[in-house]
Design a protein around this motif. Structure first.
Motif, PDB file in Angstrom:
ATOM      1  N   LEU A  56      -5.999   2.769  -8.692  1.00 57.16           N
ATOM      2  CA  LEU A  56      -5.050   3.161  -9.038  1.00 57.16           C
ATOM      3  C   LEU A  56      -4.494   2.419  -7.476  1.00 57.16           C
ATOM      4  O   LEU A  56      -3.609   1.726  -6.946  1.00 57.16           O
ATOM      5  N   LEU A  57      -5.255   3.323  -6.564  1.00 56.97           N
ATOM      6  CA  LEU A  57      -5.209   3.039  -5.149  1.00 56.97           C
ATOM      7  C   LEU A  57      -5.834   1.833  -4.106  1.00 56.97           C
ATOM      8  O   LEU A  57      -5.123   1.647  -3.540  1.00 56.97           O
ATOM      9  N   ILE A  58      -6.222   1.967  -4.925  1.00 54.02           N
ATOM     10  CA  ILE A  58      -6.864   0.579  -4.213  1.00 54.02           C
ATOM     11  C   ILE A  58      -6.356  -0.403  -4.332  1.00 54.02           C
ATOM     12  O   ILE A  58      -5.974  -1.190  -3.495  1.00 54.02           O
ATOM     13  N   GLY A  59      -5.284  -0.665  -5.980  1.00 52.65           N
ATOM     14  CA  GLY A  59      -4.398  -1.632  -6.018  1.00 52.65           C
ATOM     15  C   GLY A  59      -3.537  -1.222  -4.833  1.00 52.65           C
ATOM     16  O   GLY A  59      -2.570  -2.130  -4.356  1.00 52.65           O
ATOM     17  N   SER A  60      -3.209  -0.156  -4.743  1.00 58.36           N
ATOM     18  CA  SER A  60      -1.869   0.369  -3.724  1.00 58.36           C
ATOM     19  C   SER A  60      -2.402  -0.110  -1.917  1.00 58.36           C
ATOM     20  O   SER A  60      -1.129  -0.723  -2.084  1.00 58.36           O
ATOM     21  N   LEU A  61      -3.678   0.443  -2.226  1.00 59.35           N
ATOM     22  CA  LEU A  61      -3.551  -0.305  -0.871  1.00 59.35           C
ATOM     23  C   LEU A  61      -3.911  -1.231  -0.641  1.00 59.35           C
ATOM     24  O   LEU A  61      -3.776  -2.226   0.381  1.00 59.35           O
ATOM     25  N   ALA A  62      -4.297  -2.351  -0.919  1.00 59.72           N
ATOM     26  CA  ALA A  62      -3.859  -3.801  -1.323  1.00 59.72           C
ATOM     27  C   ALA A  62      -2.419  -4.622  -0.950  1.00 59.72           C
ATOM     28  O   ALA A  62      -2.447  -5.385  -0.103  1.00 59.72           O
ATOM     29  N   ALA A  63      -2.064  -3.803  -2.092  1.00 56.11           N
ATOM     30  CA  ALA A  63      -0.185  -4.311  -1.406  1.00 56.11           C
ATOM     31  C   ALA A  63       0.249  -3.534  -0.324  1.00 56.11           C
ATOM     32  O   ALA A  63       0.929  -3.924  -0.138  1.00 56.11           O
ATOM     33  N   LEU A  64       0.146  -2.736  -0.276  1.00 59.74           N
ATOM     34  CA  LEU A  64       0.245  -2.177   1.445  1.00 59.74           C
ATOM     35  C   LEU A  64      -0.078  -3.514   2.733  1.00 59.74           C
ATOM     36  O   LEU A  64       0.479  -2.966   3.145  1.00 59.74           O
ATOM     37  N   TRP A  65      -1.527  -3.430   2.884  1.00 63.69           N
ATOM     38  CA  TRP A  65      -1.741  -4.798   3.513  1.00 63.69           C
ATOM     39  C   TRP A  65      -1.320  -5.968   3.125  1.00 63.69           C
ATOM     40  O   TRP A  65      -0.673  -6.596   4.003  1.00 63.69           O
ATOM     41  N   ALA A  66      -1.253  -5.932   1.685  1.00 64.00           N
ATOM     42  CA  ALA A  66      -0.018  -7.653   1.794  1.00 64.00           C
ATOM     43  C   ALA A  66       1.035  -7.170   2.021  1.00 64.00           C
ATOM     44  O   ALA A  66       1.325  -7.894   3.205  1.00 64.00           O
ATOM     45  N   ALA A  67       2.048  -6.220   2.485  1.00 68.19           N
ATOM     46  CA  ALA A  67       3.033  -5.908   2.723  1.00 68.19           C
ATOM     47  C   ALA A  67       3.074  -6.188   4.143  1.00 68.19           C
ATOM     48  O   ALA A  67       4.628  -6.290   4.712  1.00 68.19           O
ATOM     49  N   THR A  68       2.332  -5.797   4.979  1.00 66.48           N
ATOM     50  CA  THR A  68       1.997  -5.781   6.448  1.00 66.48           C
ATOM     51  C   THR A  68       1.975  -7.064   7.035  1.00 66.48           C
ATOM     52  O   THR A  68       1.991  -7.724   8.518  1.00 66.48           O
ATOM     53  N   GLU A  69       2.166  -8.038   6.019  1.00 63.58           N
ATOM     54  CA  GLU A  69       2.499  -9.910   6.501  1.00 63.58           C
ATOM     55  C   GLU A  69       1.075 -10.471   7.951  1.00 63.58           C
ATOM     56  O   GLU A  69       1.008 -11.203   8.048  1.00 63.58           O
ATOM     57  N   SER A  70      -0.472  -9.248   8.148  1.00 58.68           N
ATOM     58  CA  SER A  70      -1.394  -9.246   8.983  1.00 58.68           C
ATOM     59  C   SER A  70      -2.202 -10.871   8.348  1.00 58.68           C
ATOM     60  O   SER A  70      -2.740 -10.890   6.794  1.00 58.68           O
TER      61      SER A  70
END
Length: 653
Positions: free
Chosen positions: A201-215
């Motif tokens: 589940l945290l792999i999905g969380s990390l993907a979401a957190l990275w996506a939110a940086t708009e990097s």
């Protein structure tokens, strides 16, 4: 990334559709989806991504509401789940016996309290009810997600947003480490419990957190990894994954899912297959909910001589699952999901009342379902003298496991040694009997099965304990001259299953892996017998009784209690040709034992089998408690009929 955008993304819905189809095909056993269970891992990543996106966006915008969050979760999850539970409970008495209904009652409480994974973990074990017969077995994964849903917003609210990625990464690494270690030492706990599954589940969380940086720094990498990730996701679930690679398979699938989500491929979003899968993804939750009760009831009803239903029946089950899922989605899940409901005390009371009803009244009703005959007692686990005689690692004399102060006969083996003991005790009152048994562990020195693919046990730590147990029995016998006769017994099944197992072989202080070979088992038996005879012991081997894959005890119970059944052999007998075909390697091994290992073998075929069938009842007594173990009463009746104790004393050498 807004929540609305996340919800309508075709690629995510397509991933959901693929995941649920993989799980369905795996459970129905069609299309060779050997690792289709990895679809659950895909779901975990998607859930982590969507929930973290939702919560993170709300917290950053200072609009997060606890009550609104949990009301939305309740609307999304509970109506369809509760409907499934109620219908499953209503239908279950038509298919399940008393023991299975009692297990279901506990599963219902677990499902409603979001602890189904813990309940099902506690219901695992060699002598526990088969997982295939537990109608709410699939609720374990929903419980893991629900526990994550409870903890995630708390963590994100009380940790600074600037530290979210670092904390999530640290917890994911710790969880993955626990999973790797746990799958070796405590596979059931590692499989079912949140601490060892949170990393997915945290792999999905990390993907979401990275996506939110708009990097955009990693965008080129995701483009390069997209097609390899998609191929991996489409291929790996159809491979037979060895146990040593199972963790890598799960990790690969989770990372591939995260890459596909982050890539947001225009090709995937616009392709016809993806759009078709996304339509299934729209009602994947309903399909996941309904599919397993249907499959489980099929498993219960199918008491045929074949270990699984024919392809035509399994395809029909897929069609039924799709139809029921469509109904549940359109008439329950969707209407409640999009209904406007404001948080209130009245709503809380209604949800609590329905939950209490499911937790109390429904389970009580199930456990009070009438059933003719005391099948719970007749089919209880046959541990021999006591459950204490199912040793864990080393053998040590226990008072519960000996019939006299100084017994002269030792029964040494796995559960097929245990089931002989009730029948032997009456005939060995003067001789005395000592029981040295460990489930699944055959009485051969220096060898144990090790799974290549298959159930979540038979890992290396277990195999090493089996080897240590057998060595401790030999050491005890060397120090105990009062034991004159040693009776060896085992099912032998996993020792000859080359498609799912290999061997752990001890050579001095080292243990190495080796492929399944009859000669290897025969050599280890020969060495064991030679060592026993240097101590002056007489030895004899008792073969497993005839069985051919289906649960004989359950078949007879279902026949006598009028449960829905089909594909069942008349009288629940064993077809002799089918038995001899399926157990050919074991039977050839048993033919060689008296000649090449100089050990007499007692077999049950002369007492149970005619030309075409083998009896499963004698004088009105059901001999079997399950697929191949004798019941307590069956063991006594058959041992008395064939004078088993006297045969052992006469033929051992």
């Amino acid at each position: 990334m807004s929540t609305s955008e996340t919800r309508i993304r075709t690629d995510i819905q397509a991933l959901r559709g693929l995941a649920v189809l993989l799980v369905l095909l795996y459970h129905v056993r069609i299309a060779s989806a050997h690792a289709g269970y990895l679809g659950v891992d895909v779901f975990f990543v998607i859930s982590g991504f969507l929930l973290t996106s939702l919560i993170g966006s709300a917290i950053r915008g200072q609009r997060f509401s606890w009550s609104e969050f949990y009301v939305r979760r309740a609307k999304r999850l509970l109506p369809a789940a509760y409907t499934t539970i109620l219908i499953t409970a209503a239908v279950a008495p038509l298919f399940l016996g008393r023991d299975e209904l009692r297990d279901l009652a506990k599963q219902i409480v677990g499902a409603v309290t979001f602890t189904a994974n813990i309940v099902l973990w506690r219901q695992t074990g060699y002598f526990e009810g088969a997982g295939d017969l537990k109608p709410l077995l699939h609720m374990w994964s929903l419980a893991v997600e629900e526990q994550f849903y409870f903890l995630l917003p708390i963590a994100m609210m009380f940790i600074k947003p600037s530290r979210w990625i670092g904390v999530a990464l640290g917890v994911a690494v710790a969880s993955f480490t626990l999973y790797v270690v746990g799958m070796q030492w405590q596979p059931s706990a590692a499989f079912y419990l949140l601490p060892s599954r949170a990393w997915e589940l945290l792999i999905g969380s990390l993907a979401a957190l990275w996506a939110a940086t708009e990097s955009t720094s990693l965008a080129p990498l995701f483009r390069r990894l997209f097609w390899p990730s998609l191929i991996l996701l489409l291929v790996v679930p159809f491979l037979e994954i060895e146990s040593s690679h199972a963790v890598l398979g799960a990790l690969g699938v989770c990372l591939a899912t995260a890459v596909i989500i982050l890539r947001q491929s225009p090709t995937l979003n616009e392709s016809v297959p993806a759009r078709a899968l996304s339509k299934i993804g729209d009602w994947s939750y309903s399909l996941y909910l309904v599919h397993w009760p249907v499959v489980s009831f099929l498993n219960s009803a199918w008491s045929g001589a074949s270990s699984e239903p024919p392809s035509s029946v399994r395809v029909l089950v897929v069609v039924i699952c799709l139809g029921l899922a469509w109904l549940l989605h359109h008439f329950v899940e969707n209407p409640f999901r999009w209904r406007t409901v404001a948080p209130s005390r009245t709503l809380l009371m209604r949800v609590t009342s329905v939950s209490a009803l499911l937790c109390a009244i429904v389970p009580i009703t199930l456990t009070l379902s009438p059933e003719r005959g005391d099948y719970a007692n007749a089919r209880r686990f046959n541990y021999g003298m006591s459950k204490a005689c199912d040793f864990y690692d080393r053998f040590a004399v226990r008072s519960e496991c000996r019939s006299t102060a100084a017994p002269k006969l030792l029964v040494w083996g796995d559960s097929f040694g245990m089931h002989l003991v009730p029948g032997l005790l009456p005939g060995l009152q003067t001789v005395g009997l000592l029981q040295a048994t460990q489930s699944k562990c055959a009485p051969f020195a220096g060898i144990a099965p090790h799974k290549v693919a298959g159930p979540i046990d038979y890992e290396r730590p277990w195999g090493e304990r089996c080897i240590e147990f057998n060595r401790s029995v030999i050491n005890y016998l060397r120090e105990t001259p009062s034991i004159e006769t040693v009776v060896l017994s085992s099912s032998l099944t996993v020792y000859f299953d080359s498609s799912h197992f290999e061997y752990l072989l001890q050579d001095g202080d080292s243990i190495a892996l080796a492929p399944v070979q009859t000669d290897v088992v025969l050599a280890r038996l020969r060495e064991t017998v030679a060592e026993l005879r240097t101590m002056g012991k007489r030895v004899i081997f008792v073969a497993p009784p005839p069985y051919s894959g289906y649960d004989i005890g359950l078949c007879i119970q279902r026949e006598q209690t009028g449960k829905i059944s089909f594909g069942r052999p008349t009288g629940c007998v064993v077809d002799r040709a089918d038995y001899e075909f399926k157990r050919a390697r074991i039977l050839k091994f048993l033919d060689r034992v008296p000649i090449e290992a100089d050990v007499p073998v007692i077999r049950f075929e002369p007492w149970l089998c005619g030309v075409t069938t083998c009896a499963t009842s004698v004088a009105g007594t059901t001999l079997y408690r399950d697929h191949g173990h004798f019941s307590y009463e069956g063991s006594r009746v058959l041992a008395e009929r064939m004078h088993l104790a006297q045969l052992l004393e006469r033929d051992a050498r």
